[in-house]
Design an enzyme around this catalytic site. Structure first.
Site, PDB file in Angstrom:
ATOM      1  N   GLY A  13       0.770  -1.246   0.000  1.00  0.00           N
ATOM      2  CA  GLY A  13       0.000   0.000   0.000  1.00  0.00           C
ATOM      3  C   GLY A  13       0.795   1.286   0.000  1.00  0.00           C
ATOM      4  N   MET A  92      -3.976  -6.955  -7.245  1.00  0.00           N
ATOM      5  CA  MET A  92      -3.398  -7.980  -8.098  1.00  0.00           C
ATOM      6  C   MET A  92      -4.434  -8.830  -8.850  1.00  0.00           C
ATOM      7  SD  MET A  92      -0.441  -7.039  -7.563  1.00  0.00           S
ATOM      8  CE  MET A  92       0.743  -8.197  -8.195  1.00  0.00           C
ATOM      9  N   ILE A  94      -7.493  -8.953 -12.107  1.00  0.00           N
ATOM     10  CA  ILE A  94      -8.050  -8.303 -13.296  1.00  0.00           C
ATOM     11  C   ILE A  94      -9.499  -7.938 -12.971  1.00  0.00           C
ATOM     12  CG2 ILE A  94      -8.634  -8.642 -15.714  1.00  0.00           C
ATOM     13  CD1 ILE A  94      -6.101 -10.010 -16.066  1.00  0.00           C
ATOM     14  N   HIS A 111       0.834   1.287 -13.051  1.00  0.00           N
ATOM     15  CA  HIS A 111       1.602   0.141 -13.540  1.00  0.00           C
ATOM     16  C   HIS A 111       3.096   0.489 -13.554  1.00  0.00           C
ATOM     17  CE1 HIS A 111       2.332  -3.599 -15.647  1.00  0.00           C
ATOM     18  NE2 HIS A 111       3.138  -2.929 -16.449  1.00  0.00           N
ATOM     19  N   GLU A 176       6.156   6.514  -9.190  1.00  0.00           N
ATOM     20  CA  GLU A 176       4.747   6.095  -9.032  1.00  0.00           C
ATOM     21  C   GLU A 176       4.071   6.976  -7.996  1.00  0.00           C
ATOM     22  OE1 GLU A 176       3.983   1.885  -8.469  1.00  0.00           O
ATOM     23  OE2 GLU A 176       5.887   1.370  -9.378  1.00  0.00           O
TER      24      GLU A 176
HETATM   25  C1  GRF Z   1       3.411  -1.015  -7.498  1.00  0.00           C
HETATM   26  O1  GRF Z   1       4.679  -1.196  -8.087  1.00  0.00           O
HETATM   27  C2  GRF Z   1       2.368  -0.812  -8.565  1.00  0.00           C
HETATM   28  O2  GRF Z   1       2.831  -0.166  -9.701  1.00  0.00           O
HETATM   29  C3  GRF Z   1       1.979  -2.233  -8.903  1.00  0.00           C
HETATM   30  O3  GRF Z   1       2.041  -2.922  -7.690  1.00  0.00           O
HETATM   31  C4  GRF Z   1       2.928  -2.273  -6.794  1.00  0.00           C
HETATM   32  C5  GRF Z   1       2.144  -1.956  -5.568  1.00  0.00           C
HETATM   33  O4  GRF Z   1       2.921  -1.381  -4.555  1.00  0.00           O
HETATM   34  N1  GRF Z   1       0.685  -2.245  -9.568  1.00  0.00           N
HETATM   35  P1  GRF Z   1       2.215  -0.742  -3.304  1.00  0.00           P
HETATM   36  O5  GRF Z   1       1.283  -1.812  -2.706  1.00  0.00           O
HETATM   37  O6  GRF Z   1       1.451   0.463  -3.747  1.00  0.00           O
HETATM   38  O7  GRF Z   1       3.317  -0.404  -2.364  1.00  0.00           O
END
Ligand code: GRF
Length: 202
Positions: A13, A92, A94, A111, A176
């Site tokens: 998270g 995780m 779809i 992503h 991100e």
């Molecule tokens: C991140 O790298 C995101 O891009 C991918 O899953 C990971 C999640 O990380 N979809 P977090 O749970 O937000 O720390």
């Protein structure tokens, strides 16, 4: 008017945290995270939500015989919370077609690669193994495909000499944490319009 947000998570998270922080510090205004939903029990993401007084719910997919029924439960939670925008932040799974139809162009995913390259799981590792010199991250609306929806924002991240997949992932993660809140801010301010598969800033 406040934009009510739900965040779907499966793990640590940190992206959820970046949105919480950017709402709390005023970068994103007129928005509230109403609920965080996890498909995994006892994730750190749920704890992060609770630490900020946000309702945090585990919905166990194995309680349902199919995705449609599982997402029916999610849809009820979204309805109960008057949710306008869904964020997938390390979720995780779809997303099924009913949930997408109910929230067309209102589901945003982060992503860890420059789409359309390296879709699916472990985008950072895929990019590293392929030997690219530049990777990055992408924030996009979610459609029926896997990581195929209209792109909102992307950020480049260089692959450096001596990098490992882990060090590259960490550098990507920093970005991100910037572009997800930025995309949320643009959405909340009504500045994103989807024309075909092109996202136009208005
Ligand atoms: C991140 O790298 C995101 O891009 C991918 O899953 C990971 C999640 O990380 N979809 P977090 O749970 O937000 O720390």
């Amino acid at each position: 008017m406040t934009t009510n947000i739900a965040v779907l998570v499966s793990g640590r998270g940190s992206n959820l945290q970046s949105v919480i922080d950017n709402i709390e510090n005023g970068y994103i205004q007129n928005a509230a995270i109403k609920v965080v939903i996890s498909d995994v029990e006892d994730t750190y993401a749920l704890e992060r939500a609770r630490n900020h007084g946000i309702s945090a719910i585990f919905i166990d997919p194995s309680d349902f015989s199919n995705k449609q029924d599982y997402e029916k439960d999610i849809l009820e939670v979204l309805k109960d919370n008057d949710v306008d925008l869904i964020l997938l932040a390390g979720y995780m799974r779809i997303v099924g077609k009913n949930l997408i139809a109910a929230y067309r162009n209102r589901i945003i995913n982060i992503h860890p690669a420059l789409l359309p390259s390296f879709k699916g799981l472990h985008g950072q590792q895929q990019a590293f193994d392929y030997g690219v010199k530049i990777s990055g991250c992408t924030v996009h609306f979610v459609d029926e495909g896997m990581d195929t929806g209209p792109i909102i924002l992307q950020k480049c991240v260089p692959v450096l000499e001596g990098d490992t997949a882990d060090s590259l992932s960490a550098r990507i993660l920093e970005q991100e944490h910037k572009i997800l809140p930025e995309a949320v801010k643009l959405f909340v301010e009504g500045k994103l319009k989807v024309e075909g598969r092109i996202v136009v800033r208005t």
